[in-house]
Design an enzyme around this catalytic site. Sequence first.
Site, PDB file in Angstrom:
ATOM      1  N   GLU A 250       5.630  14.182  41.982  1.00 33.92           N
ATOM      2  CA  GLU A 250       5.160  14.793  40.739  1.00 33.92           C
ATOM      3  C   GLU A 250       5.369  13.791  39.604  1.00 33.92           C
ATOM      4  O   GLU A 250       4.476  13.544  38.813  1.00 33.92           O
ATOM      5  CB  GLU A 250       5.913  16.098  40.455  1.00 33.92           C
ATOM      6  CG  GLU A 250       5.377  16.793  39.214  1.00 33.92           C
ATOM      7  CD  GLU A 250       6.019  18.135  38.912  1.00 33.92           C
ATOM      8  OE1 GLU A 250       6.620  18.750  39.804  1.00 33.92           O
ATOM      9  OE2 GLU A 250       5.905  18.572  37.749  1.00 33.92           O
ATOM     10  N   ARG A 328      14.205  26.178  35.198  1.00 35.33           N
ATOM     11  CA  ARG A 328      13.784  27.090  36.270  1.00 35.33           C
ATOM     12  C   ARG A 328      14.991  27.675  37.003  1.00 35.33           C
ATOM     13  O   ARG A 328      14.930  28.779  37.544  1.00 35.33           O
ATOM     14  CB  ARG A 328      12.790  26.436  37.236  1.00 35.33           C
ATOM     15  CG  ARG A 328      11.980  27.476  38.019  1.00 35.33           C
ATOM     16  CD  ARG A 328      10.938  26.857  38.930  1.00 35.33           C
ATOM     17  NE  ARG A 328       9.586  26.841  38.384  1.00 35.33           N
ATOM     18  CZ  ARG A 328       8.731  27.875  38.389  1.00 35.33           C
ATOM     19  NH1 ARG A 328       9.096  29.033  38.914  1.00 35.33           N
ATOM     20  NH2 ARG A 328       7.527  27.755  37.891  1.00 35.33           N
ATOM     21  N   GLU A 730       5.822  27.019  47.092  1.00 37.61           N
ATOM     22  CA  GLU A 730       7.274  26.869  47.028  1.00 37.61           C
ATOM     23  C   GLU A 730       8.082  28.065  47.532  1.00 37.61           C
ATOM     24  O   GLU A 730       9.100  27.880  48.194  1.00 37.61           O
ATOM     25  CB  GLU A 730       7.695  26.574  45.575  1.00 37.61           C
ATOM     26  CG  GLU A 730       7.179  25.265  45.042  1.00 37.61           C
ATOM     27  CD  GLU A 730       7.342  25.162  43.524  1.00 37.61           C
ATOM     28  OE1 GLU A 730       6.652  25.882  42.786  1.00 37.61           O
ATOM     29  OE2 GLU A 730       8.176  24.355  43.088  1.00 37.61           O
TER      30      GLU A 730
HETATM   31 MO1  MOS Z   1       6.701  20.891  42.643  1.00 35.85          MO
HETATM   32  S1  MOS Z   1       8.714  20.951  43.052  1.00 35.85           S
HETATM   33  O1  MOS Z   1       6.626  21.908  41.261  1.00 35.85           O
HETATM   34  O2  MOS Z   1       6.172  19.304  42.416  1.00 35.85           O
END
Ligand code: MOS
Length: 774
Positions: A250, A328, A730
Amino acid sequence: MHKKNPSSNLESKLNAVSNALKQSMKNIDSFTHVRGESLYVDDVNVREGTFHAVVFDSPKAHGIIKNIDYSKAEALEGVERIFTYKDIPGENQIGGIFPDEPLFAENEVHFCGMPIALIVAKSEFVARQARLLISIEIEELPVIITAKEAKVKGSFINAPRSFSLGNTDKAFEKCAYIFEGETFSNGQEHLYIETQGAYAEPSENGNLKITSSTQGPTAVQKTTAKVLGIPMHKIEVDVTRLGGGFGGKEDQATPWAVMAALATFHLNQSVKLVLNRHDDLRMTGKRHPYESSYKIGLSKDLKIIAYEAEFLQNSGAAADLSPAIAERTLFHATNSYFVENVKTTVLSCKTNLPPNTAFRGFGGPQGMFVIECAIVRAASEIGISPIKIQEANLLQDNDSFSYGQIATQVEAQNTWDSAKSIFNLESLEKEVEDFNSTHQNFKKGLALMPIAFGISFTNTPMNHARALVHIYQDGSVGISTAAVEMGQGVNTKMLQIAAQVFSIENSKVKIETTNTTRVANTSPSAASSTADLNGKALLKACNLLRDRLKEIVAEEYKTQKEHIELKDEFVYINSEKTDLTWTALIGKAMERRVALSENAHYATPIIHFDKTKEKGHPFAYHFYGTAIITTTVDCIRGTYVFDDVKIVHDYGKSMSEGIDLGQVEGALVQGIGWMTMEEIAYNDKGKLLSNALSTYKVPDIFSIPRNIDVIPLETQGNDMAVLKSKAVGEPPLMYGIGAYFAIQNAIKAFNPNYTLKFHAPMTPEKVLMSLYKK
Ligand code: MOS
């Protein structure tokens, strides 16, 4: 209530699941995957003369660079040039949230593996040889390895964050039971099969094209522009697919792409940089380890009246995504339970480890683990099953989360009750009991794990996406979105959406690469939201085009749009099939000079969050599910197998049963790995000890559960999810948390003297020690 035979009930549900799977669409990548034809960064046909690069990184976790001697390396035959921070024309800065992370170290190093220079040579082999010839002198400074040490020394990334609801101080006064304790959950290596990498090519006028293995093409584009000091429009980032991401790409796919681009910028020649496994393991961040403490208060009837937790997040040496991940953790600190009085605080602790980063669940799992520990501890002290406490506190409609969102369309009780009845919990518990009373050296343990997980980027401005659809004049369709395919099957879902709206053959639809020149200013493919955001944008674009096509038909056939339908590649009017085919209709559109391309934008409605008050409505909706996990521990060896994982999962109305089931199974096993076997270890100098697959154990085919049953929850679905098909990336990882407690229950059955420990992962070594602890 009249009870049906539970086993036939289960059988018929499982038959329904397997029928759905048979009908469901295969992942469109499966054909090229099994033939080894799918393309990744390393498969790009490089241009003649392409250079290959290797990163020179810090051998020390903290210190001042006194001297670096590159002369021998530079003199090696085949070495083109070595780049350092001095070669950066723009800013030496890659921090995504805070500007606290240089691309290359300047005078100080902050973690082992911190990039210092890029060696560019005619081959990767030569670049590696050259790396061995670089000598560096570092004056070492004290290192901080754990979050606790960082807290003591006041070493933080940013100010702490706290969420609160009600008044915990007052509430604790009313509690019949109060327990306090500490927990630890370790990090986790992403272990994407494709390591980090990028390939940069020069174009005319100083333009660059980067092929990157990234979840966030725009992050790569933006950061490259900043480091090179050129506008974003000079940089095109293209992504075909990733061999896994799991959050590790990411933010942390960016530096390698920027480095390749920097070398290309200077050399006007293409440059390829693909990390080998050792370099990748050493240089990249992982899931954040958390050291946490909790205080839980319950009433006589087992209601959790008050809950406090402090989370110490081991953020590593720079912010990376840590503050968002910390946030989060707070959002999910009470998991799928309603607690009236909550106070949770998270501290992002700055240490001398590689900056830890996003990993499937993004801090949520770390938060949930703590409240599950608190519940198990409380149950053990009170002398009851934790299942009783879990069950007494499940979230209901109109309950408030600590961050102010009012829970609606809650399926916590529904998944819990369904799991209990469909799988017949009583008989499962009895099997465990019977087994344990008749076996000496093997013991079984069972645990339930309910999950609630919020769907949306918690950073509201990130919840948007665009889709670009071209219908070509032969009737075939090309689709671009911001969605990055990383094995999760999002491209298959995108294809389904277009094929469904136009009602054309799947083979008429092509999903293009993810490219910043076709879809700009994208959010990363993350937060389980990729299919929702991009899918909703795509739906909009396809609907606009379909409408436009219907207008043509309405004029030609002198009828109204409402009476027209596109079905199986034919036009229907008043439900009657005409002889106008899809392809002929596109021909008419061309004749009439009607636009056959559309670009649509979607931004999640409703959501908002006020960080000054820590209240709002950050999530489009929540996902719910319940897992029952059974394990058998070998009490001579300390090893274990997972016999059974039985799940009732809230897919909403799954648009792709096969893909969604794959996500559930994969995430579950990854969660079990995190909780039971994957043990990251650094020495006290900050050197990664678990630096290879010989020292870092991930689940393999022998360690996956012997049996996994996943039953879809019967539900109305939720309109905020694309086609009512809920986000699935997730959440199922968190079912794996139950594995920790199942093992612990088996240990207790063998060793009555065992005192509960909340220190994950529960590796076979720890199990063995626990079995024989006096
Ligand atoms: Mo994911 S852990 O939101 O790239």
